[in-house]
Design an enzyme around this catalytic site. Structure first.
Site: not given
Length: 867
Positions: A517, A463-465
């Protein structure tokens, strides 16, 4: 039935004939096996696996104190301390700050047990520890048998040489997470990484605090402990998957590991719903891993919610060796899943195809149900996931800062037809290479545990890395040199673009994978053309709700807006203070740094900001509903360019003001009631430009719909009513139409826009309908009738079950009527609705209260009465 016997040849009187078509010492051995007769039935043999749970008689103490107290397993140290009244409830008041000392201590757990007689006679004795949180040493009879450094791993330890028949002592010592963090930092080149300390430990990341959750870094035996006895034959890592469905035949395979070579005389049977299937292919790899293929003609396919029935098969897999038998039961479905990412002139598609049918995804993001996971009950899972299904959702995204969910979660998703976007547990941080060995095992085990569930529809690396690295200024914030940046990014790619894809290629080719994502940050044009997008221009970017119309991606996997939980929930976690935005407790249960400021800012734009706290709660929930409704409608109007919408977030892990639609105490916010209409197969959505209003009918159902569109322009006091459009329409499956264009000036010549509502109703031929009430002005600009008379009639339907009907009638518009009773048992099937003038609306209520109590305690709010 299959007998794997090395001595059998094609010339003997065998159960099968073998055609060998590929053999070497290191590759797979494939055999096509055709059955003639079945001569070795299993009769009434019982499984030879003996299992003894070790969840009882535990006690715990802080190290060095010898203050032993009873403990619950599965459990956590916080819940054990709470049960023994050694700490206050961290969820109540400001108690979170009073329990921070717990994470810095060492905790010892111990139990004693005798071995079951049948198990003691088994050749192999394995202790299975399903989950330890996190940094722990395990001793059996004073011998160290396990050192744990990963919360997400199940451990299996052969304890035959340590085990006694009676008076065994099992001890688990939990060290502070900070010690493991420091240990891993000392082994790392970069000790300062985005995400901070939590990046250096394989532990649920949300325990360290988030903008919707507390910091409660707990520890404990968070999953079950058991001892298992077997003899010669053991079967493990069993996976059942759908390989393909062709010409009305499903091709499936079973993968697993056996303690014995399959040529040594193992007999295998497979049943699906009691029917035996006996035509298979068999492939053997090294180290006794096996691969078995079979097919099912005319399969009943698994479909997601809204597309058909979530058909499941009860598979029974029998493995027999001499007098031993291992029986495995798997409940699974037959389906194929694809993620279509086809390039085009408009970018790249992002479309899920279930059984080769494109699906418009409608759903939400899911976080853990509690900070103390062992106390999440089956009832809570059922309540929440049933609400998901009843809201017409077809997907949940299991977010990467939480945990790989309990089997009960995935089993329910299977049975309810809820597809699962499964993040691996990495979120908003960069993780050091020192974790790669344990992460490799974690990924392999997670895939094997989950991939048999038909609900699993996509794996996502994190998530969002990627977004954080490219858009959040991490490199500047941490003052990385060029060589540091190159090394850190190489470490990222090694994990998410090499290691995880390689593991999936080996173990799970049939389920798609995306690296991260979102694919691109919401501030870039590319985010709306390729991959999925997290659109946070609303809220984080302070952009108006109208910007949802102009920021539609191919798949919108995060967006949201906060709303306060119900007043009854506030009263549960704030029993001692008066609720207000300045209350110490209320502020402690808002984890976003500018949360209330942002809510009030948006409220001032479009609504009256109430002075009364209960009204502020109500308006915040109306505003959340209106904002998210605007987003969902924009996404659905853009079909098939946009093929999915997942709002943030569905649930809470503790009592808090957050983006959820159902709060921690399972009280729905107003948006939750609206979701079943926003996610209904057929949706009415109106959007205006300077001159006209365009009315869309969107149909993502599996069948076409025909009906009559009726548009009524009416005043709030019911004195003027104009039918602006009555027309017949047919909408094909998975399409949309612009059913009507209405020139606004024609309406405004009759009624000023601030004094009227356009009621848009599409009536299906089967009697159902889809409706939208459209207002041309924001709520604070509407000239709403003051204190309209609302008649509420309550009648019993089934008093034994506490079911009542509530009829509501008004002569003037009552906008956003919200009914409430300060009682957690009371549920309404609809709420927060417009009551049009001269109309009656009937809803259903269930409650444990008597009719007399309901009449005394029921109240309502509407926008007409907000000051």
């Amino acid at each position: 039935m299959i007998v794997f016997n090395k001595k059998t040849t094609s010339n003997s009187k065998s159960i099968f004939k073998i055609n060998c078509f590929g053999i070497n010492s290191t590759s797979l051995f494939y055999f096509a096996i055709t059955f003639y007769i079945s001569v070795l039935p299993f009769c009434n043999l019982q499984s030879q696996e003996i299992i003894q749970l070790l969840n009882a008689n535990w006690k715990f103490s802080e190290a060095g104190k010898n203050d032993w107290l009873p403990a619950t397993v599965p459990g956590t140290v916080h819940t054990d301390l709470l049960t023994n009244k050694r700490i206050p409830d961290p969820f109540i008041g400001t108690n979170e700050s009073k329990v921070q000392w717990v994470e810095s201590k060492q905790w010892n757990y111990t139990t004693t047990f005798n071995v079951d007689e049948k198990l003691w006679k088994c050749k192999n004795k394995i202790i299975i520890v399903e989950g330890l949180d996190t940094y722990a040493d395990v001793k059996l009879n004073d011998s160290l048998i396990l050192q744990s450094e990963n919360m997400f791993l199940e451990s299996r330890i052969d304890v035959g040489k340590y085990l006694r028949k009676n008076e065994n002592k099992l001890e688990i010592t939990f060290h502070p997470a900070s010690e493991l963090i420091e240990k891993n930092k000392n082994k790392s080149r970069n000790k300062n990484l985005p995400g901070g300390d939590r990046a250096f430990i394989r532990k649920a990341q949300y325990q360290f605090g988030w903008d919707w959750g507390p910091r409660l870094v707990t520890c404990g035996i968070w999953k079950a402990v058991r001892i298992e006895g077997t003899n010669e034959l053991t079967i493990s890592n069993l996976v059942l998957q759908t390989d393909s469905v062709k010409r009305d035949t499903a091709f499936l395979s079973i993968n697993g590991h056996s303690s014995l070579n399959f040529y040594s005389g193992i007999i295998f049977e497979i049943y699906a719903d009691g029917i035996k299937y006996s035509t298979v292919n068999y492939a053997k790899t090294t180290n006794n891993y096996f691969h078995i293929e079979f097919k099912i003609p005319h399969p009943k396919l698994w479909w997601c919610n809204g597309m058909g029935k979530a058909n499941l098969y009860n598979f029974t897999l029998n493995f027999k060796y001499k007098e031993e038998i291992i029986i495995r039961k798997v409940r699974s479905g037959i389906r194929t899943i694809q993620l279509d990412q086809t390039p085009s002139k408009n970018g790249t598609s992002f479309t899920f195809k279930l059984n080769n049918k494109p699906i418009f995804i409608k759903g939400a993001n899911w976080i853990p149900c509690d900070n103390f996971l062992p106390r999440v009950t089956s009832k809570k899972y059922n309540t929440l996931l049933t609400a998901v299904q009843e809201s017409n959702m077809n997907m949940l995204r299991v977010w990467g800062g939480g945990v790989y969910e309990d089997d009960r979660f995935y089993n329910l998703c299977d049975s309810l037809g809820i597809m699962v976007w499964q993040d691996f547990m990495f979120a908003c941080a960069l993780y050091p290479p020192v974790l790669l060995p344990t992460v490799t095992i974690e990924i392999e085990n997670t895939i094997k545990r989950l991939q048999s569930h038909p609900c699993i529809s996509v794996w996502c690396g994190n998530n969002e890395i990627d977004e954080g690295w490219n858009n959040w200024g991490w490199q500047k914030e941490f003052n990385y040199s060029e060589s540091d940046s190159a090394q850190i990014w190489n470490d990222y790619q090694q994990l998410f673009k090499i290691l995880i894809p390689e593991i999936l290629y080996t173990n799970c080719k049939e389920i798609p994978y995306v690296t991260t994502s979102p694919a691109t940050g919401w501030g870039r044009k590319q985010a709306y053309q390729i991959g999925d997008v997290h659109y946070w221009g609303v809220w984080w970017g302070n952009e108006p709700f109208s910007s949802f119309d102009n920021h539609v991606g191919r798949f919108v996997s995060e967006y949201g807006f906060q709303a306060l939980p119900s007043l009854s929930s506030f009263n549960l976690f704030n029993p001692d203070e008066i609720n207000s935005l300045t209350s110490t407790v209320v502020k402690a249960h808002q984890k976003h740094p500018t949360g209330f400021e942002t809510i009030t800012n948006y409220m001032e734009r479009d609504y009256s900001v109430p002075n009364v706290f209960s009204d502020y709660i109500y308006v915040s929930q109306i505003m959340q509903r209106d904002g998210i409704a605007k987003a969902i409608k924009a996404h659905r109007r853009a079909m098939p360019y946009c093929m999915g919408t997942l709002f943030w977030q569905f649930n809470d892990c503790w009592p808090v003001t957050s983006w959820s639609t159902i709060d921690y105490y399972e009280q729905p916010k107003i948006l939750q009631y609206e979701l079943k209409f926003l996610y209904a197969p057929v949706l009415i959505s109106a959007i205006e430009n300077e001159d006209s209003l365009y009315i869309y009918i969107i149909n993502d159902d599996t069948i076409q719909h025909t009906g009559k569109l009726i548009c009524k322009w009416m005043s709030f006091d019911n004195e003027q009513l104009i039918n602006t459009d009555i027309s017949q329409h047919t909408i094909a499956e998975r399409t949309k139409i612009v059913a009507s264009e209405i020139v606004k000036n024609k309406l405004f010549k009759v009624l000023k826009p601030e004094t009227g509502v356009l009621n848009i109703n599409f009536k299906f031929e089967n009697g159902m309908s889809a409706t939208e009430n459209y207002y041309f002005k924001n709520t604070k600009s509407l000239v709403l009738p003051k204190n309209p008379k609302l008649t509420i009639t309550i009648k019993p339907v089934n008093t034994k079950q506490g079911v009542y009907t509530i009829s509501l009638y008004t002569e003037q518009l009552s906008k956003d009527v919200f009914l409430s009773i300060d009682d957690s048992s009371t549920k309404f099937n609809a709420n927060g609705f417009d009551l049009l003038p001269g109309t009656t609306k009937e809803i259903t209520m269930t409650t444990s209260l008597s009719l007399m109590e309901v009449k005394k305690r029921i109240t309502y709010q509407s926008m007409n009465n907000i000051k």
